[in-house]
Scaffold this active site. Structure first.
Site, PDB file in Angstrom:
ATOM      1  N   ASP A  18      -2.951   2.586  -5.963  1.00  0.00           N
ATOM      2  CA  ASP A  18      -1.928   2.645  -4.924  1.00  0.00           C
ATOM      3  C   ASP A  18      -1.811   1.409  -4.044  1.00  0.00           C
ATOM      4  O   ASP A  18      -1.066   1.426  -3.064  1.00  0.00           O
ATOM      5  CB  ASP A  18      -2.160   3.876  -4.039  1.00  0.00           C
ATOM      6  N   GLU A  19      -2.496   0.331  -4.364  1.00  0.00           N
ATOM      7  CA  GLU A  19      -2.341  -0.871  -3.552  1.00  0.00           C
ATOM      8  C   GLU A  19      -2.620  -2.131  -4.367  1.00  0.00           C
ATOM      9  O   GLU A  19      -3.348  -2.110  -5.354  1.00  0.00           O
ATOM     10  CB  GLU A  19      -3.248  -0.834  -2.314  1.00  0.00           C
ATOM     11  N   ASP A  39       0.855  -1.184   0.000  1.00  0.00           N
ATOM     12  CA  ASP A  39       0.000   0.000   0.000  1.00  0.00           C
ATOM     13  C   ASP A  39       0.894   1.238   0.000  1.00  0.00           C
ATOM     14  O   ASP A  39       1.670   1.452   0.932  1.00  0.00           O
ATOM     15  CB  ASP A  39      -0.897  -0.016   1.246  1.00  0.00           C
TER      16      ASP A  39
END
EC number: 2.7.7.7
Length: 369
Positions: A108-109, A14
């Site tokens: 983003d993850e 993350d």
């Protein structure tokens, strides 16, 4: 403890305050300052907040007006999604150096299954450390990671040492970790559900574990079975490189509130056109049309209708959305409208994959985390 289900080596990576961190990286003058990506007006919404801003209670999805009240020195910057996508691709390419089993959740993850990996490294912990260092070297940004036997625990673990840290929950630590975990930290337990659990005397995983499957099914519906299993460390969902969508949608936030259904029809037509484009691009159709209405006070209302046949064309989507719009009077002026299509023709494929998971041979792997 020996588990009688497949153990895997799963990493959840993350990026730390991704959008805001990109802005601080690209503009050094913003470093160390409270930054919000989004709009600061009464109609603006925070998309992301830097850690400096979070200290003042600024959070994503918060009204820009309220965020500014919480943090008078807050600096707003416009989102640059092309830039975020560019960096996200760089990060994803690093993941692929280690495994092809990468399941992105957003820009983003992502989850990575490194049980068998391209580096031949038996330690998922060391792999996560290498990946985070490569991300820093390549992008100048930090990432956090969680490492454990399944996606659920890895996701929870990635929050423990944020920012710029990682946490490994080894197989022998899983049960104790889950029993001591605050129920609010369980992925899938939102604010409303947590409050409901508190009223039932459920504050930790240990409290949750005391409840029977029948009780949880009756109290929480379909989610009850999920809670029953994850608190016991059971979560057999595989890392799926190609995630099958459960719904496809499009929405618009308006510069001025709309107070009449008549004014909304043109906007709904534009939204339906965009939804049709997305459906046709993905070659997807669905049966359930959902109309999303967000009022000026930020309260949200959804209305749905399931048709007896699959649709993907604008005219049928719009016709159903109009019907839903007139289904009940509006309680206030409207700041956002959205249309989504669910009950997709991809769900048969999803069901087949889930059956495959349940029917797979149960094995016990020896792990070196």
């Amino acid at each position: 403890m020996a588990f009688d289900f497949p153990l895997r080596k799963i990493i959840h990576v993350d990026m730390d305050a991704f959008y805001a961190s990109v802005e601080q990286h690209d503009n050094p003058e913003l470093k160390g300052k409270p930054v919000a990506v989004g709009g600061g007006s009464k109609r603006g919404v925070v998309s992301a907040a830097s850690y400096e801003a979070r200290k003042y209670g600024v959070r994503s999805a918060m009204s820009g007006y309220i965020a500014k009240k919480n943090c008078p020195d807050l600096i707003f910057v416009r989102p640059r999604f092309d830039r975020y996508k560019e960096i996200s691709l760089q990060v994803r390419n690093i993941f692929f150096e280690y495994t092809d089993l990468v399941e992105p959740l957003s820009l983003d993850e992502a989850y990575l299954d490194v049980t068998q990996n391209k580096k031949g490294n038996p330690s998922a912990t060391l792999i996560a450390k290498e990946i985070r260092q490569k991300i820093l070297d390549k992008t100048g940004l930090t990432a956090s990671a969680g490492i454990s036997i399944n996606k659920f625990i890895a996701k929870v673990a990635s929050d423990i040492n944020k920012p710029n840290g990682q946490k490994t929950i080894n197989p022998e630590e899983v049960i104790t970790f889950l029993e001591n975990l605050d129920i609010r930290k369980f992925y899938g337990v939102g604010k409303v559900t947590a409050e409901k659990m508190y009223k039932l005397g459920i504050f930790t995983g240990s409290d949750l574990k005391q409840k029977s499957l029948e009780f949880l099914d009756e109290t929480f519906g379909k989610s009850g079975r999920y809670y029953y299993h994850v608190v016991r460390g059971i979560h057999t969902s595989e890392v799926k490189p190609h995630r099958i969508p459960k719904s496809v949608g499009a929405e618009r936030t308006f510069s001025e509130n709309l107070s009449s259904e008549i004014f909304m029809l043109e906007r709904l037509e534009n939204i339906a056109s965009e939804l049709e484009r997305r459906l046709q691009k993905s070659k997807i159709a669905g049966k359930t049309v959902t109309l999303k209405i967000k009022y000026s006070d930020f309260t949200l209302n959804t209305r749905s209708k399931t048709l007896p046949y699959y649709i993907s064309n604008k005219s049928l989507i719009l016709e159903t959305a109009k019907e839903l719009l007139y289904q009940a009077p509006l309680k206030d002026s409207v700041r956002l409208l959205g249309i989504s299509l669910g009950n997709l023709n991809t769900e048969k494929e999803q069901a087949e994959e889930e059956k495959k998971e349940k029917d797979e041979i149960l094995v016990q792997l020896r792990f070196d985390f």
